[in-house]
Scaffold this motif. Structure first.
Motif, PDB file in Angstrom:
ATOM      1  N   GLY A   1      12.307  49.651 -26.507  1.00 35.04           N
ATOM      2  CA  GLY A   1      10.878  50.573 -26.662  1.00 35.04           C
ATOM      3  C   GLY A   1       9.530  49.660 -26.541  1.00 35.04           C
ATOM      4  O   GLY A   1       8.606  50.170 -27.085  1.00 35.04           O
ATOM      5  N   ARG A   2       9.750  48.635 -26.332  1.00 36.83           N
ATOM      6  CA  ARG A   2       8.549  47.447 -25.825  1.00 36.83           C
ATOM      7  C   ARG A   2       8.021  47.755 -24.516  1.00 36.83           C
ATOM      8  O   ARG A   2       8.610  47.545 -23.627  1.00 36.83           O
ATOM      9  CB  ARG A   2       8.781  46.347 -26.492  1.00 36.83           C
ATOM     10  N   VAL A   3       6.724  47.373 -24.496  1.00 39.24           N
ATOM     11  CA  VAL A   3       6.046  47.579 -23.180  1.00 39.24           C
ATOM     12  C   VAL A   3       6.107  46.114 -22.402  1.00 39.24           C
ATOM     13  O   VAL A   3       5.688  46.083 -21.235  1.00 39.24           O
ATOM     14  CB  VAL A   3       4.573  48.076 -23.168  1.00 39.24           C
ATOM     15  N   THR A   4       6.273  44.993 -23.235  1.00 39.54           N
ATOM     16  CA  THR A   4       6.380  43.800 -22.680  1.00 39.54           C
ATOM     17  C   THR A   4       7.112  42.861 -23.326  1.00 39.54           C
ATOM     18  O   THR A   4       7.497  43.344 -24.443  1.00 39.54           O
ATOM     19  CB  THR A   4       4.761  43.221 -22.894  1.00 39.54           C
ATOM     20  N   PRO A   5       8.043  41.840 -22.710  1.00 45.31           N
ATOM     21  CA  PRO A   5       9.147  41.150 -23.131  1.00 45.31           C
ATOM     22  C   PRO A   5       8.350  39.902 -23.992  1.00 45.31           C
ATOM     23  O   PRO A   5       7.220  39.611 -23.796  1.00 45.31           O
ATOM     24  CB  PRO A   5       9.860  40.615 -22.165  1.00 45.31           C
ATOM     25  N   ASP A   6       9.225  39.321 -24.879  1.00 41.88           N
ATOM     26  CA  ASP A   6       8.656  37.992 -25.591  1.00 41.88           C
ATOM     27  C   ASP A   6       9.713  37.132 -25.319  1.00 41.88           C
ATOM     28  O   ASP A   6      10.595  37.170 -24.579  1.00 41.88           O
ATOM     29  CB  ASP A   6       8.505  38.475 -27.112  1.00 41.88           C
ATOM     30  N   ILE A   7       9.556  36.086 -25.749  1.00 44.84           N
ATOM     31  CA  ILE A   7      10.606  34.841 -25.719  1.00 44.84           C
ATOM     32  C   ILE A   7      11.899  35.018 -26.144  1.00 44.84           C
ATOM     33  O   ILE A   7      12.795  34.599 -25.454  1.00 44.84           O
ATOM     34  CB  ILE A   7       9.692  33.768 -26.483  1.00 44.84           C
ATOM     35  N   GLU A   8      12.083  35.980 -27.146  1.00 47.09           N
ATOM     36  CA  GLU A   8      13.338  36.268 -27.863  1.00 47.09           C
ATOM     37  C   GLU A   8      14.223  37.095 -26.783  1.00 47.09           C
ATOM     38  O   GLU A   8      15.365  36.835 -26.502  1.00 47.09           O
ATOM     39  CB  GLU A   8      13.243  36.841 -29.074  1.00 47.09           C
ATOM     40  N   ASP A   9      13.515  37.786 -25.904  1.00 46.37           N
ATOM     41  CA  ASP A   9      14.205  38.491 -25.026  1.00 46.37           C
ATOM     42  C   ASP A   9      14.877  37.654 -23.582  1.00 46.37           C
ATOM     43  O   ASP A   9      15.802  37.913 -23.081  1.00 46.37           O
ATOM     44  CB  ASP A   9      13.243  39.629 -24.322  1.00 46.37           C
ATOM     45  N   VAL A  10      13.881  36.664 -23.442  1.00 47.42           N
ATOM     46  CA  VAL A  10      14.380  35.657 -22.413  1.00 47.42           C
ATOM     47  C   VAL A  10      15.671  35.041 -23.032  1.00 47.42           C
ATOM     48  O   VAL A  10      16.801  34.740 -22.284  1.00 47.42           O
ATOM     49  CB  VAL A  10      13.275  34.814 -22.159  1.00 47.42           C
ATOM     50  N   LYS A  11      15.448  34.527 -24.323  1.00 52.07           N
ATOM     51  CA  LYS A  11      16.744  33.813 -24.814  1.00 52.07           C
ATOM     52  C   LYS A  11      18.094  34.734 -24.916  1.00 52.07           C
ATOM     53  O   LYS A  11      19.254  34.323 -24.662  1.00 52.07           O
ATOM     54  CB  LYS A  11      16.498  33.247 -26.323  1.00 52.07           C
ATOM     55  N   LEU A  12      17.862  36.181 -24.976  1.00 53.11           N
ATOM     56  CA  LEU A  12      18.824  36.984 -25.061  1.00 53.11           C
ATOM     57  C   LEU A  12      19.812  37.146 -23.772  1.00 53.11           C
ATOM     58  O   LEU A  12      20.900  37.203 -23.822  1.00 53.11           O
ATOM     59  CB  LEU A  12      18.377  38.434 -25.454  1.00 53.11           C
ATOM     60  N   VAL A  13      18.909  36.849 -22.548  1.00 58.60           N
ATOM     61  CA  VAL A  13      19.678  36.776 -21.272  1.00 58.60           C
ATOM     62  C   VAL A  13      19.931  35.413 -20.692  1.00 58.60           C
ATOM     63  O   VAL A  13      20.299  35.527 -19.782  1.00 58.60           O
ATOM     64  CB  VAL A  13      18.763  37.867 -20.306  1.00 58.60           C
ATOM     65  N   ALA A  14      19.644  34.241 -21.496  1.00 53.69           N
ATOM     66  CA  ALA A  14      19.694  33.299 -21.009  1.00 53.69           C
ATOM     67  C   ALA A  14      20.980  32.783 -20.483  1.00 53.69           C
ATOM     68  O   ALA A  14      21.436  32.102 -19.697  1.00 53.69           O
ATOM     69  CB  ALA A  14      19.212  32.207 -21.919  1.00 53.69           C
ATOM     70  N   LYS A  15      21.881  33.106 -21.439  1.00 55.56           N
ATOM     71  CA  LYS A  15      23.405  32.376 -21.333  1.00 55.56           C
ATOM     72  C   LYS A  15      24.067  33.148 -20.018  1.00 55.56           C
ATOM     73  O   LYS A  15      24.614  32.731 -18.946  1.00 55.56           O
ATOM     74  CB  LYS A  15      24.386  32.758 -22.443  1.00 55.56           C
ATOM     75  N   PRO A  16      24.060  34.733 -19.895  1.00 53.98           N
ATOM     76  CA  PRO A  16      24.511  35.116 -18.634  1.00 53.98           C
ATOM     77  C   PRO A  16      23.618  34.938 -17.240  1.00 53.98           C
ATOM     78  O   PRO A  16      24.403  34.745 -16.329  1.00 53.98           O
ATOM     79  CB  PRO A  16      24.373  36.644 -18.779  1.00 53.98           C
ATOM     80  N   VAL A  17      22.582  34.240 -17.652  1.00 54.91           N
ATOM     81  CA  VAL A  17      21.736  33.968 -16.288  1.00 54.91           C
ATOM     82  C   VAL A  17      22.137  32.584 -15.829  1.00 54.91           C
ATOM     83  O   VAL A  17      22.165  32.528 -14.647  1.00 54.91           O
ATOM     84  CB  VAL A  17      20.172  34.263 -16.436  1.00 54.91           C
ATOM     85  N   LEU A  18      22.071  31.896 -16.947  1.00 51.82           N
ATOM     86  CA  LEU A  18      22.244  30.390 -16.463  1.00 51.82           C
ATOM     87  C   LEU A  18      23.616  29.825 -16.385  1.00 51.82           C
ATOM     88  O   LEU A  18      23.947  28.850 -15.667  1.00 51.82           O
ATOM     89  CB  LEU A  18      21.606  29.492 -17.711  1.00 51.82           C
ATOM     90  N   ARG A  19      24.644  30.289 -17.077  1.00 48.43           N
ATOM     91  CA  ARG A  19      25.843  29.766 -17.314  1.00 48.43           C
ATOM     92  C   ARG A  19      26.672  29.454 -15.744  1.00 48.43           C
ATOM     93  O   ARG A  19      27.287  28.459 -15.905  1.00 48.43           O
ATOM     94  CB  ARG A  19      26.774  30.429 -18.108  1.00 48.43           C
ATOM     95  N   HIS A  20      26.446  30.581 -14.797  1.00 48.90           N
ATOM     96  CA  HIS A  20      26.981  30.115 -13.423  1.00 48.90           C
ATOM     97  C   HIS A  20      26.281  29.477 -12.616  1.00 48.90           C
ATOM     98  O   HIS A  20      26.749  28.952 -11.411  1.00 48.90           O
ATOM     99  CB  HIS A  20      27.543  31.495 -13.041  1.00 48.90           C
ATOM    100  N   ARG A  21      25.045  28.943 -13.016  1.00 46.95           N
ATOM    101  CA  ARG A  21      24.312  28.284 -12.093  1.00 46.95           C
ATOM    102  C   ARG A  21      24.088  26.775 -12.714  1.00 46.95           C
ATOM    103  O   ARG A  21      23.401  25.979 -11.848  1.00 46.95           O
ATOM    104  CB  ARG A  21      22.674  28.900 -12.298  1.00 46.95           C
ATOM    105  N   ILE A  22      24.729  26.491 -13.881  1.00 50.60           N
ATOM    106  CA  ILE A  22      24.803  25.070 -13.988  1.00 50.60           C
ATOM    107  C   ILE A  22      26.055  24.294 -13.835  1.00 50.60           C
ATOM    108  O   ILE A  22      27.350  25.033 -14.001  1.00 50.60           O
ATOM    109  CB  ILE A  22      24.751  24.984 -15.724  1.00 50.60           C
ATOM    110  N   VAL A  23      26.190  23.246 -13.015  1.00 49.28           N
ATOM    111  CA  VAL A  23      27.385  22.567 -12.505  1.00 49.28           C
ATOM    112  C   VAL A  23      27.450  21.436 -13.440  1.00 49.28           C
ATOM    113  O   VAL A  23      26.869  20.510 -13.398  1.00 49.28           O
ATOM    114  CB  VAL A  23      27.223  22.293 -11.067  1.00 49.28           C
TER     115      VAL A  23
END
Length: 330
Positions: free
Chosen positions: A286-308
């Motif tokens: 229900g928020r109109v703009t994301p904050d840093i905590e939102d980025v942290k929330l998706v960091a693991k699924p976004v990054l884990r398969h991109r790190i060798v």
């Protein structure tokens, strides 16, 4: 920053919140638990991304994604990837037939299962690279080319590819360049004892819950466009970009920990998906703009398969997730 969002978009954000809750309620009629997986699948769909789901057989992956398709009124196809699967088995093929009006022989294109809204690519690593590439190209371009003709795929177009982490013999691992096309890499775990008891009780009776359609294809397309319009402050973008860059070794901003344990880090696509994922997380809350905590929330699924990780990390039992946790804590 709500003044930067028009009234119609605010109404769409409110509708998204309500619709998300209703989708969860409907899917939970069939699926017990797995709320985090369901949420991430919806985040990826609304971000126009794709997901790689890693889990052992028997955890209702097919039932989960088909249930989401029903609730969203989307066409669903399941492709079982096998060593003898051909690219044409996915994309479709041309057949030669006789035109009854003219008597001439003409080619007609028969669409393959990729012409659906939601695709389950089951055990994608069991088919050779040539066939994998046919699907991965469709994921990137949202179209396929057959015999010099280009056919656009149905929108929205979402691929959920699965891999079995146990059996690796006779498989064809996806190379890093192709893994990068997936927005999220998700791990589906065994249910808890309480959840498993509920699963047994609900699946050993003669009743099957009816799933209501909550939103339509056009609603999803409108919400995908809405996500792109959500404003993001500069400090959030800088955080996402810095986080992705910190995974790359031999950079000035890289720590010794990264240089010691990573061979290759995440590329610019990771930064894009961090922001898109954060936008959807904010919208669902229900928020109109994301904050840093939102980025942290998706960091693991976004990054884990991109790190060798390198040999040093493997020798010390350090995983990509461990590295992400350390980067998020510093």
């Amino acid at each position: 920053m709500s003044e930067n969002v028009n009234k119609k978009d605010l109404e769409l954000l409110e509708a998204l919140q309500t619709g998300y809750s209703e989708i969860l309620n409907e899917v939970n009629k069939i699926i017990v638990g797995q709320e985090n997986i369901i949420r991430n699948l919806i985040i990826s769909l609304l971000s126009k991304g794709h997901c790689l789901l890693i889990g052992v057989p028997g955890l209702a992956k097919t039932l989960l994604i088909s249930s989401i398709a029903k609730v969203m009124d989307l066409k669903f196809s399941r492709i079982q990837f096998t060593p003898d699967l051909m690219p044409s088995d996915i994309t479709g093929t041309e057949i030669l037939e006789e035109d009854k009006t003219t008597g001439k022989k003409v080619f007609r294109f028969i669409k393959g299962p990729v012409f659906s809204n939601i695709i389950l690519a089951d055990e994608i690593n069991r088919t050779p690279p040539k066939t994998q590439a046919a699907l991965l190209q469709a994921m990137q371009e949202h179209e396929i080319s057959i015999a010099g003709q280009t056919f656009p795929l149905d929108e929205p177009f979402f691929v959920l590819a699965t891999q079995n982490p146990i059996e690796q013999e006779g498989t064809y691992p996806l190379p890093e360049a192709q893994l990068d096309r997936f927005m999220f890499s998700l791990f589906i775990n065994y249910p808890s004892k309480e959840e498993e008891i509920e699963i047994v009780n609900s699946t050993t009776t003669g009743t099957e819950p009816f799933l209501n359609k909550i939103i339509t294809k056009n609603d999803i397309l409108e919400l995908q466009h809405l996500v792109r319009r959500i404003p993001v402050s500069d400090n959030v973008v800088n955080f996402a970009v810095d986080l992705a860059r910190k995974t790359r070794p031999d950079k000035n901003e890289s720590s010794s920990f990264v240089n010691d344990f990573i061979s290759w880090g995440a590329g610019p696509r990771a930064s894009q998906y961090l922001i898109l994922g954060a936008k959807v997380v904010a919208a669902l809350n229900g928020r109109v703009t994301p904050d840093i905590e939102d980025v942290k929330l998706v960091a693991k699924p976004v990054l884990r398969h991109r790190i060798v990780i390198n040999f040093n990390a493997e020798a010390e039992g350090i995983t990509a997730t461990d590295i992400i946790n350390k980067l998020l804590s510093t």
